[in-house]
Design an enzyme around this catalytic site. Structure first.
Site, PDB file in Angstrom:
ATOM      1  N   GLU A  45      16.967  52.082  -1.866  1.00 51.09           N
ATOM      2  CA  GLU A  45      16.394  50.641  -1.963  1.00 51.09           C
ATOM      3  C   GLU A  45      17.241  49.250  -2.604  1.00 51.09           C
ATOM      4  O   GLU A  45      16.954  48.403  -3.410  1.00 51.09           O
ATOM      5  CB  GLU A  45      15.341  50.428  -3.310  1.00 51.09           C
ATOM      6  CG  GLU A  45      13.674  51.502  -1.987  1.00 51.09           C
ATOM      7  CD  GLU A  45      13.503  52.510  -1.733  1.00 51.09           C
ATOM      8  OE1 GLU A  45      12.525  52.975  -1.316  1.00 51.09           O
ATOM      9  OE2 GLU A  45      14.564  53.359  -2.046  1.00 51.09           O
ATOM     10  N   TYR A 100      19.869  49.899  -4.930  1.00 51.00           N
ATOM     11  CA  TYR A 100      19.785  49.621  -6.360  1.00 51.00           C
ATOM     12  C   TYR A 100      21.224  50.023  -6.599  1.00 51.00           C
ATOM     13  O   TYR A 100      22.102  50.340  -5.919  1.00 51.00           O
ATOM     14  CB  TYR A 100      18.982  50.555  -6.935  1.00 51.00           C
ATOM     15  CG  TYR A 100      17.196  50.437  -7.364  1.00 51.00           C
ATOM     16  CD1 TYR A 100      16.818  48.969  -8.146  1.00 51.00           C
ATOM     17  CD2 TYR A 100      16.729  50.855  -6.660  1.00 51.00           C
ATOM     18  CE1 TYR A 100      15.843  48.703  -7.756  1.00 51.00           C
ATOM     19  CE2 TYR A 100      15.600  50.969  -6.836  1.00 51.00           C
ATOM     20  CZ  TYR A 100      14.658  49.366  -7.630  1.00 51.00           C
ATOM     21  OH  TYR A 100      13.190  48.730  -7.145  1.00 51.00           O
ATOM     22  N   ARG A 103      17.318  60.254  -4.389  1.00 52.81           N
ATOM     23  CA  ARG A 103      16.979  59.639  -3.140  1.00 52.81           C
ATOM     24  C   ARG A 103      17.966  59.253  -2.464  1.00 52.81           C
ATOM     25  O   ARG A 103      18.837  58.355  -2.664  1.00 52.81           O
ATOM     26  CB  ARG A 103      15.993  58.889  -3.850  1.00 52.81           C
ATOM     27  CG  ARG A 103      14.972  57.877  -2.778  1.00 52.81           C
ATOM     28  CD  ARG A 103      13.863  57.571  -3.337  1.00 52.81           C
ATOM     29  NE  ARG A 103      12.985  57.123  -2.717  1.00 52.81           N
ATOM     30  CZ  ARG A 103      11.667  55.979  -2.146  1.00 52.81           C
ATOM     31  NH1 ARG A 103      11.539  56.352  -3.527  1.00 52.81           N
ATOM     32  NH2 ARG A 103      11.064  55.849  -1.470  1.00 52.81           N
ATOM     33  N   HIS A 118      15.193  46.278  -1.057  1.00 56.92           N
ATOM     34  CA  HIS A 118      14.260  45.384  -1.565  1.00 56.92           C
ATOM     35  C   HIS A 118      14.434  43.876  -1.138  1.00 56.92           C
ATOM     36  O   HIS A 118      13.796  43.258  -1.049  1.00 56.92           O
ATOM     37  CB  HIS A 118      13.974  44.894  -3.380  1.00 56.92           C
ATOM     38  CG  HIS A 118      13.443  46.614  -3.534  1.00 56.92           C
ATOM     39  ND1 HIS A 118      12.078  46.933  -3.483  1.00 56.92           N
ATOM     40  CD2 HIS A 118      13.720  47.174  -5.042  1.00 56.92           C
ATOM     41  CE1 HIS A 118      12.415  47.572  -3.733  1.00 56.92           C
ATOM     42  NE2 HIS A 118      13.430  48.086  -4.768  1.00 56.92           N
ATOM     43  N   GLU A 119      15.840  44.180  -0.253  1.00 56.69           N
ATOM     44  CA  GLU A 119      16.207  41.949  -0.316  1.00 56.69           C
ATOM     45  C   GLU A 119      16.349  42.224   1.310  1.00 56.69           C
ATOM     46  O   GLU A 119      16.129  41.056   2.126  1.00 56.69           O
ATOM     47  CB  GLU A 119      17.390  41.699  -0.592  1.00 56.69           C
ATOM     48  CG  GLU A 119      19.110  43.127  -0.082  1.00 56.69           C
ATOM     49  CD  GLU A 119      19.620  42.657  -1.191  1.00 56.69           C
ATOM     50  OE1 GLU A 119      20.877  41.283  -0.470  1.00 56.69           O
ATOM     51  OE2 GLU A 119      19.828  42.903  -1.983  1.00 56.69           O
ATOM     52  N   CYS A 167      -5.418  54.723   0.895  1.00 54.95           N
ATOM     53  CA  CYS A 167      -4.592  52.820   0.982  1.00 54.95           C
ATOM     54  C   CYS A 167      -4.637  52.552   1.763  1.00 54.95           C
ATOM     55  O   CYS A 167      -4.483  52.693   3.105  1.00 54.95           O
ATOM     56  CB  CYS A 167      -2.802  53.332   0.381  1.00 54.95           C
ATOM     57  SG  CYS A 167      -1.933  52.341   0.381  1.00 54.95           S
ATOM     58  N   GLN A 183      -1.834  44.152  -2.772  1.00 56.02           N
ATOM     59  CA  GLN A 183      -2.476  42.717  -4.034  1.00 56.02           C
ATOM     60  C   GLN A 183      -2.623  43.316  -5.346  1.00 56.02           C
ATOM     61  O   GLN A 183      -2.187  42.399  -6.082  1.00 56.02           O
ATOM     62  CB  GLN A 183      -3.827  42.239  -2.957  1.00 56.02           C
ATOM     63  CG  GLN A 183      -3.353  42.091  -2.028  1.00 56.02           C
ATOM     64  CD  GLN A 183      -4.923  41.081  -1.155  1.00 56.02           C
ATOM     65  OE1 GLN A 183      -6.124  40.708  -1.775  1.00 56.02           O
ATOM     66  NE2 GLN A 183      -5.125  42.025   0.097  1.00 56.02           N
ATOM     67  N   ALA A 186     -18.249  43.979  -2.293  1.00 56.92           N
ATOM     68  CA  ALA A 186     -18.530  44.326  -4.334  1.00 56.92           C
ATOM     69  C   ALA A 186     -19.460  45.246  -4.551  1.00 56.92           C
ATOM     70  O   ALA A 186     -19.259  46.057  -5.166  1.00 56.92           O
ATOM     71  CB  ALA A 186     -19.088  42.804  -4.748  1.00 56.92           C
TER      72      ALA A 186
END
Length: 676
Positions: free
Chosen positions: A168, A170, A218, A256-257, A338, A343, A388
């Site tokens: 990712e 990092y 990972r 992530h970028e 999921c 959000q 709702a």
């Protein structure tokens, strides 16, 4: 014979038996920023373990303060940190429920949103305002020692192993890739130099923790950035990681970028199986598949097809902590799926809030819902079967109340039925499937096609009004012209727009309508169509797995669309942090035009007349679609109050604005728990 035999098959690794092949992937939740953080984390992990997940990977803990994701993120670098972080309480709770738990060690590198962050060089990541300090040669050896210290502390805290985060984008990923590692010392240069840091960490951790402690690595199976690894690089790194001492290799997707989406609903299910298979074919240790795996059948197929040995589902375990238990009990229709909306989870994290889940507001807030069952069983009427109303009905029925659900439509869902028509939002179908199944299982009486009034609601102990919203119609001269439609007209198919369209309102609904008209419905369900659209090299021959670092241009558009807003600012500013850029990218490449700072003058046969900074313009369009917000529909509520009834008001009927299912479902769930 169970329908998912491979998912339910135990896995023996060293002296540890993982009870099934389902993994809760690591998630950054920010629960540590809430009140009573240790208790919340304990209950959060306990719920997933009680739900029979096999292996839990915790959110990432930094081995040093300079590697934190953000200032509030956890660091495990001392015995005191074990106590402060409640680690022994967490591992005890998980083990009591029969699950295996592994602590993820994550050094964020140049992604760390803290002053003093570090990296292989001083090049700033475009997604971080902080400039990293270049680690000196000796300091990189210190990083190895930091990982070892955290691994030893994890063992002391009762974890079954550690996961070394090498994907990712990092720190370890930054050292591995030529994109970010231009060093000339022993930690850079050729492949051996760039691979050295993760391999030294795996080797040192393996030596420090002994043979009966899991070491998971990972790996980034596809970087999705220029200057990333090739297929040969990934396979070679995986082999070396195995040889150096890793028991399991987990697969990560993309930095992530990256400008390619990896986990949003617009990504097809199991779209990255080809990248996981590359790793699986290179090693003999178990491999974990990840990203956009949200249904048991998808997970089972990956195992049966030999793509992986275990399947990681992170956000699906937010949506339903009992996912694995329901698979074992063959109640998969009852899984709260999921929907990949991001959000309430990722968007919350990216705006410095604690994560929860749209379809399960109890996620991360388990402590708030540990309430005794009501002593009185009430007769409850719920009017409105939108988000709702559905959430209120399910939760009230689960708490033992007798619920009757009314809606004037012949189907449940309300505005979810419009959302699911938009390309990339097909997962809303699963939310509706869950609610239909759950309502039936709980014995909720359904009165669809029924407009409930004061008379029909007499005799109920409690009435919840979830009548939603109606479109706000702006006061524009000619707003009643035949070429004007509302978003409801369009998304329900009641009216068909012409070839040239102006959309008034650039909130989430305006963008959704534009996507409805311009989007490719295949892209979010067909991995090959997705890869073609986002220029992903499924052969993995090119560095980073990209044919080009930009989405391809679309063919001729079905509509010429101009999206407009009154505010003189960039359109889409309030879209979801983790998904808005995806939607905007697709629409821009589809040829959509934008106008900000518009003053609407009139609508007539010539089209839409407007001005910007005093300059008058006219858009010669066939259709004007109004997406200018909503107004709460409270007619029934007002009638009930006038009749002396005190109804509960929830969802859009309570607060109108942008359609916000997160707020609606969350408010409704809490309101149902207030029934005593």
């Amino acid at each position: 014979m169970t329908a998912h035999p491979r998912l339910l098959e135990p896995l023996q690794i060293r002296d540890i038996t993982v009870r099934n092949r389902m993994v809760m992937g690591a998630m950054h939740t920010r629960l540590e920023t809430l009140d009573r953080p240790v208790e919340r984390l304990v209950e959060f992990y306990r719920a997933r373990a009680k739900g029979e997940i096999g292996l839990i990977l915790t959110g990432g803990f930094a081995p040093h303060p300079d590697g934190r994701m953000d200032p509030e993120s956890g660091v495990l670098d001392s015995p005191e940190a074990i106590v402060e972080g409640g680690h022994r309480e967490i591992t005890r709770a998980v083990h009591d429920e029969g699950a295996t738990i592994v602590l993820q060690i994550l050094h964020a590198g140049r992604y760390a949103k803290v002053p003093g962050c570090v990296g292989p060089t001083d090049e700033r990541a475009r997604i971080n305002r902080f400039v990293p300090r270049t680690l000196a040669t000796d300091e990189v050896w210190d990083v190895v020692d930091q990982f070892v210290t955290t691994a030893r502390l994890a063992r002391e805290a009762g974890y079954d192993g550690v996961e070394i985060m090498g994907s990712e984008g990092y720190l370890l990923n930054e050292f591995i890739a030529e994109r970010t590692n231009t060093r000339t010392d022993e930690w850079g240069g050729d492949r051996d130099g760039r691979f050295k840091l993760p391999l030294e960490i795996v080797r040192a951790v393996r030596a420090a923790v002994g043979p009966d402690f899991l070491v998971v690595y990972r790996i980034s199976s596809i970087d999705l950035v220029s200057g990333g690894l090739t297929a040969d690089d990934v396979a070679e790194l995986a082999r070396r990681v195995e040889q150096t001492g890793a028991d399991i290799i987990n697969t990560g997707i993309g930095w992530h970028e990256s400008t390619v989406p990896t986990i949003a609903a617009s990504v097809p299910r199991a779209a990255w199986a080809f990248a996981t298979r590359l790793v699986k074919d290179a090693v003999s240790v178990p491999v974990i598949a990840s990203n956009r795996i949200n249904m048991p059948d998808v997970a089972e197929d990956l195992l049966v097809d030999g793509v992986a040995d275990l399947v990681s589902m992170a956000r699906p375990l937010l949506a339903d902590p009992e996912f694995a238990k329901k698979v074992r009990e063959e109640r998969t229709d009852e899984i709260c799926t999921c929907i990949g909306c991001n959000q309430a989870c990722l968007d919350a994290i990216f705006t410095d809030r604690a994560a929860t889940c749209m379809v399960n507001p109890k996620a991360g807030r388990e402590l708030d819902f540990l309430l005794p069952m009501p002593t009185i069983r009430r007769r409850v009427a719920v009017v409105g079967a939108g988000p709702a109303g559905l959430a209120y009905s399910v939760n009230a029925a689960e708490r033992g109340h007798l619920v009757t659900l009314f809606d004037g439509s012949d189907q449940i869902g309300g505005q979810l039925n419009m959302a699911r028509q938009v390309p990339g939002k097909n997962e809303f179908n699963e939310a509706l499937r869950y609610f239909r199944t759950r309502l039936a299982g709980l014995g909720v009486e359904m009165r669809l096609g029924t407009v409930a009034g004061v008379a029909e609601l007499a005799g109920f102990d409690t009435v919840a009004v979830a009548t939603g919203v109606t479109p706000r119609i702006p006061a524009i001269d000619g707003i009643d012209h035949p070429k004007v439609m509302t978003y409801i007209d369009v998304l329900t198919g009641a009216k068909t727009p012409g070839d040239s369209v102006a959309i008034i309102g650039a909130g989430g609904i305006g963008f959704d309508v534009a996507e409805f008209l311009l989007g490719d419905e295949k892209e979010s369900v067909d991995p090959h169509a997705f890869a073609e659209a986002w220029m992903v090299d499924q052969s993995l021959a090119r560095p980073g797995g990209l044919l080009a670092e930009a989405r391809r241009e679309s063919g001729p558009a079905s509509h010429a669309i101009t999206l407009m807003q009154r505010k003189p600012e960039r359109l889409g500013r309030n879209l979801g942090k983790s998904t808005g850029w995806i939607l905007k990218s697709r629409l821009v490449h589809a040829g959509m035009s934008e106008v900000a700072g518009a003053t609407y003058l009139r609508i007539d046969d010539e089209g839409l007349h407007y001005s910007v900074d005093g300059d008058a313009h006219v858009l010669d369009v066939d259709t004007v679609i109004v997406c200018a917000g909503q107004v709460s529909e409270r007619t029934l509520y007002d009638e009930l109050v006038a009749a002396g009834v005190e109804p509960v008001l929830i969802g859009g009927a309570h607060t109108a604005g942008e359609l916000d299912a997160v707020a609606a479902i969350g408010q409704a769930t809490r309101a149902a728990y207030e029934l005593t």
